[in-house]
Design a protein around this motif. Structure first.
Motif, PDB file in Angstrom:
ATOM      1  N   TRP A 112     -13.983  27.419  33.552  1.00 19.88           N
ATOM      2  CA  TRP A 112     -15.351  27.644  33.062  1.00 19.88           C
ATOM      3  C   TRP A 112     -15.432  28.909  32.222  1.00 19.88           C
ATOM      4  O   TRP A 112     -16.247  28.985  31.297  1.00 19.88           O
ATOM      5  CB  TRP A 112     -16.321  27.691  34.220  1.00 19.88           C
ATOM      6  CG  TRP A 112     -16.611  26.337  34.798  1.00 19.88           C
ATOM      7  CD1 TRP A 112     -16.175  25.133  34.333  1.00 19.88           C
ATOM      8  CD2 TRP A 112     -17.399  26.045  35.933  1.00 19.88           C
ATOM      9  NE1 TRP A 112     -16.638  24.111  35.125  1.00 19.88           N
ATOM     10  CE2 TRP A 112     -17.397  24.645  36.108  1.00 19.88           C
ATOM     11  CE3 TRP A 112     -18.111  26.832  36.825  1.00 19.88           C
ATOM     12  CZ2 TRP A 112     -18.072  24.017  37.129  1.00 19.88           C
ATOM     13  CZ3 TRP A 112     -18.795  26.211  37.857  1.00 19.88           C
ATOM     14  CH2 TRP A 112     -18.777  24.815  38.006  1.00 19.88           C
ATOM     15  N   LEU A 113     -14.616  29.883  32.518  1.00 18.41           N
ATOM     16  CA  LEU A 113     -14.551  31.091  31.694  1.00 18.41           C
ATOM     17  C   LEU A 113     -14.031  30.749  30.296  1.00 18.41           C
ATOM     18  O   LEU A 113     -14.568  31.223  29.289  1.00 18.41           O
ATOM     19  CB  LEU A 113     -13.653  32.124  32.369  1.00 18.41           C
ATOM     20  CG  LEU A 113     -13.711  33.555  31.896  1.00 18.41           C
ATOM     21  CD1 LEU A 113     -15.113  34.118  32.037  1.00 18.41           C
ATOM     22  CD2 LEU A 113     -12.743  34.397  32.710  1.00 18.41           C
ATOM     23  N   LEU A 145     -14.355  19.940  27.031  1.00 18.45           N
ATOM     24  CA  LEU A 145     -13.034  19.642  27.605  1.00 18.45           C
ATOM     25  C   LEU A 145     -12.647  20.654  28.686  1.00 18.45           C
ATOM     26  O   LEU A 145     -12.170  20.267  29.763  1.00 18.45           O
ATOM     27  CB  LEU A 145     -11.970  19.627  26.503  1.00 18.45           C
ATOM     28  CG  LEU A 145     -11.997  18.431  25.567  1.00 18.45           C
ATOM     29  CD1 LEU A 145     -10.980  18.618  24.444  1.00 18.45           C
ATOM     30  CD2 LEU A 145     -11.706  17.166  26.338  1.00 18.45           C
ATOM     31  N   PHE A 146     -12.850  21.941  28.407  1.00 12.06           N
ATOM     32  CA  PHE A 146     -12.484  22.954  29.391  1.00 12.06           C
ATOM     33  C   PHE A 146     -13.433  22.955  30.579  1.00 12.06           C
ATOM     34  O   PHE A 146     -13.030  23.275  31.696  1.00 12.06           O
ATOM     35  CB  PHE A 146     -12.413  24.339  28.755  1.00 12.06           C
ATOM     36  CG  PHE A 146     -11.134  24.580  28.021  1.00 12.06           C
ATOM     37  CD1 PHE A 146      -9.946  24.712  28.699  1.00 12.06           C
ATOM     38  CD2 PHE A 146     -11.121  24.673  26.640  1.00 12.06           C
ATOM     39  CE1 PHE A 146      -8.760  24.925  28.027  1.00 12.06           C
ATOM     40  CE2 PHE A 146      -9.942  24.898  25.955  1.00 12.06           C
ATOM     41  CZ  PHE A 146      -8.752  25.020  26.653  1.00 12.06           C
ATOM     42  N   ALA A 147     -14.689  22.594  30.377  1.00 13.51           N
ATOM     43  CA  ALA A 147     -15.638  22.542  31.495  1.00 13.51           C
ATOM     44  C   ALA A 147     -15.332  21.369  32.426  1.00 13.51           C
ATOM     45  O   ALA A 147     -15.525  21.479  33.640  1.00 13.51           O
ATOM     46  CB  ALA A 147     -17.064  22.443  30.968  1.00 13.51           C
ATOM     47  N   TRP A 196      -6.834  34.090  25.326  1.00 14.06           N
ATOM     48  CA  TRP A 196      -7.186  35.435  25.790  1.00 14.06           C
ATOM     49  C   TRP A 196      -6.329  36.513  25.146  1.00 14.06           C
ATOM     50  O   TRP A 196      -6.841  37.591  24.835  1.00 14.06           O
ATOM     51  CB  TRP A 196      -7.091  35.521  27.310  1.00 14.06           C
ATOM     52  CG  TRP A 196      -8.052  34.627  28.008  1.00 14.06           C
ATOM     53  CD1 TRP A 196      -7.759  33.738  28.993  1.00 14.06           C
ATOM     54  CD2 TRP A 196      -9.461  34.510  27.783  1.00 14.06           C
ATOM     55  NE1 TRP A 196      -8.901  33.079  29.391  1.00 14.06           N
ATOM     56  CE2 TRP A 196      -9.956  33.538  28.670  1.00 14.06           C
ATOM     57  CE3 TRP A 196     -10.355  35.125  26.918  1.00 14.06           C
ATOM     58  CZ2 TRP A 196     -11.292  33.181  28.715  1.00 14.06           C
ATOM     59  CZ3 TRP A 196     -11.691  34.764  26.968  1.00 14.06           C
ATOM     60  CH2 TRP A 196     -12.146  33.809  27.853  1.00 14.06           C
ATOM     61  N   GLY A 197      -5.054  36.234  24.924  1.00 16.56           N
ATOM     62  CA  GLY A 197      -4.199  37.232  24.285  1.00 16.56           C
ATOM     63  C   GLY A 197      -4.632  37.555  22.864  1.00 16.56           C
ATOM     64  O   GLY A 197      -4.790  38.723  22.495  1.00 16.56           O
ATOM     65  N   VAL A 232      -9.469  39.677  32.623  1.00 13.06           N
ATOM     66  CA  VAL A 232      -9.625  38.242  32.384  1.00 13.06           C
ATOM     67  C   VAL A 232      -8.258  37.559  32.341  1.00 13.06           C
ATOM     68  O   VAL A 232      -8.065  36.477  32.915  1.00 13.06           O
ATOM     69  CB  VAL A 232     -10.406  37.984  31.075  1.00 13.06           C
ATOM     70  CG1 VAL A 232     -10.365  36.525  30.676  1.00 13.06           C
ATOM     71  CG2 VAL A 232     -11.836  38.461  31.214  1.00 13.06           C
ATOM     72  N   ILE A 233      -7.303  38.212  31.690  1.00 13.65           N
ATOM     73  CA  ILE A 233      -5.947  37.659  31.607  1.00 13.65           C
ATOM     74  C   ILE A 233      -5.333  37.560  33.004  1.00 13.65           C
ATOM     75  O   ILE A 233      -4.760  36.522  33.375  1.00 13.65           O
ATOM     76  CB  ILE A 233      -5.082  38.487  30.648  1.00 13.65           C
ATOM     77  CG1 ILE A 233      -5.543  38.250  29.203  1.00 13.65           C
ATOM     78  CG2 ILE A 233      -3.602  38.168  30.811  1.00 13.65           C
ATOM     79  CD1 ILE A 233      -4.938  39.194  28.186  1.00 13.65           C
ATOM     80  N   PHE A 234      -5.434  38.616  33.789  1.00 13.02           N
ATOM     81  CA  PHE A 234      -4.859  38.584  35.132  1.00 13.02           C
ATOM     82  C   PHE A 234      -5.595  37.608  36.048  1.00 13.02           C
ATOM     83  O   PHE A 234      -4.980  36.972  36.905  1.00 13.02           O
ATOM     84  CB  PHE A 234      -4.822  39.986  35.742  1.00 13.02           C
ATOM     85  CG  PHE A 234      -3.692  40.812  35.227  1.00 13.02           C
ATOM     86  CD1 PHE A 234      -2.372  40.421  35.403  1.00 13.02           C
ATOM     87  CD2 PHE A 234      -3.941  41.985  34.539  1.00 13.02           C
ATOM     88  CE1 PHE A 234      -1.328  41.168  34.918  1.00 13.02           C
ATOM     89  CE2 PHE A 234      -2.898  42.750  34.039  1.00 13.02           C
ATOM     90  CZ  PHE A 234      -1.582  42.344  34.233  1.00 13.02           C
ATOM     91  N   PHE A 235      -6.896  37.460  35.863  1.00 14.21           N
ATOM     92  CA  PHE A 235      -7.650  36.474  36.635  1.00 14.21           C
ATOM     93  C   PHE A 235      -7.140  35.068  36.326  1.00 14.21           C
ATOM     94  O   PHE A 235      -6.931  34.262  37.246  1.00 14.21           O
ATOM     95  CB  PHE A 235      -9.147  36.575  36.322  1.00 14.21           C
ATOM     96  CG  PHE A 235      -9.973  35.604  37.089  1.00 14.21           C
ATOM     97  CD1 PHE A 235     -10.399  35.902  38.371  1.00 14.21           C
ATOM     98  CD2 PHE A 235     -10.330  34.381  36.537  1.00 14.21           C
ATOM     99  CE1 PHE A 235     -11.164  34.995  39.093  1.00 14.21           C
ATOM    100  CE2 PHE A 235     -11.089  33.471  37.250  1.00 14.21           C
ATOM    101  CZ  PHE A 235     -11.511  33.784  38.525  1.00 14.21           C
ATOM    102  N   SER A 236      -6.944  34.776  35.047  1.00 11.07           N
ATOM    103  CA  SER A 236      -6.453  33.449  34.660  1.00 11.07           C
ATOM    104  C   SER A 236      -5.031  33.219  35.159  1.00 11.07           C
ATOM    105  O   SER A 236      -4.694  32.112  35.596  1.00 11.07           O
ATOM    106  CB  SER A 236      -6.515  33.279  33.144  1.00 11.07           C
ATOM    107  OG  SER A 236      -7.850  33.328  32.708  1.00 11.07           O
ATOM    108  N   LEU A 237      -4.194  34.248  35.111  1.00  7.95           N
ATOM    109  CA  LEU A 237      -2.840  34.115  35.646  1.00  7.95           C
ATOM    110  C   LEU A 237      -2.870  33.909  37.162  1.00  7.95           C
ATOM    111  O   LEU A 237      -2.038  33.190  37.718  1.00  7.95           O
ATOM    112  CB  LEU A 237      -1.999  35.335  35.287  1.00  7.95           C
ATOM    113  CG  LEU A 237      -1.567  35.440  33.829  1.00  7.95           C
ATOM    114  CD1 LEU A 237      -0.864  36.764  33.571  1.00  7.95           C
ATOM    115  CD2 LEU A 237      -0.675  34.269  33.442  1.00  7.95           C
ATOM    116  N   GLY A 238      -3.838  34.531  37.824  1.00  5.95           N
ATOM    117  CA  GLY A 238      -4.010  34.296  39.257  1.00  5.95           C
ATOM    118  C   GLY A 238      -4.380  32.858  39.553  1.00  5.95           C
ATOM    119  O   GLY A 238      -3.942  32.282  40.557  1.00  5.95           O
ATOM    120  N   ALA A 239      -5.191  32.267  38.689  1.00  6.78           N
ATOM    121  CA  ALA A 239      -5.547  30.854  38.861  1.00  6.78           C
ATOM    122  C   ALA A 239      -4.327  29.968  38.672  1.00  6.78           C
ATOM    123  O   ALA A 239      -4.149  28.977  39.388  1.00  6.78           O
ATOM    124  CB  ALA A 239      -6.645  30.466  37.871  1.00  6.78           C
TER     125      ALA A 239
END
Length: 115
Positions: free
Chosen positions: A13-14, A30-32, A61-62, A89-96
């Protein structure tokens, strides 16, 4: 396990909100809707979602982080806070991406127990 699914949903969602900002309705949709793939508890689908998130970390994000920080530097505006937020945000997405491993592992274990 619910927190893993929630983490992945929020990450998608982000990404969706990022594309909504630029009025790209198709990518936003598509992403939602991509986390709906988690309803299909097949390891391939989970790995596909994981790969999409991993690629989006670099491609979306990069590049956004680099462009935004460079623009701030060019305008002599404060940029460190922006860099920290984008890093978060990058680390949050990598955590996912990492949390999807647990979902995939659990689905494989469930299949083995069913046999």
């Amino acid at each position: 396990m619910w927190w893993r699914v929630g983490w992945i949903i929020v990450a998608f969602w982000l990404l969706s909100a990022h594309f909504l900002r630029y009025e790209q309705v198709v990518l936003t949709s598509l992403f939602a809707l991509a986390p709906m793939g988690l309803l299909i508890k097949h390891p391939f689908v989970i790995r596909l979602l994981q790969a999409i998130l991993c690629i989006s970390v670099v491609v979306v994000w990069g590049t956004t982080a680099i462009d935004a920080v460079q623009m701030r530097i060019a305008h002599n505006a404060p940029w460190i806070r922006l860099a920290i937020i984008m890093g978060g945000v990058i680390f949050f997405s990598l955590g996912a991406v990492w949390s999807a491993n647990g979902i995939c592992r659990k689905s494989v274990l469930d299949e083995k127990q069913a046999l």
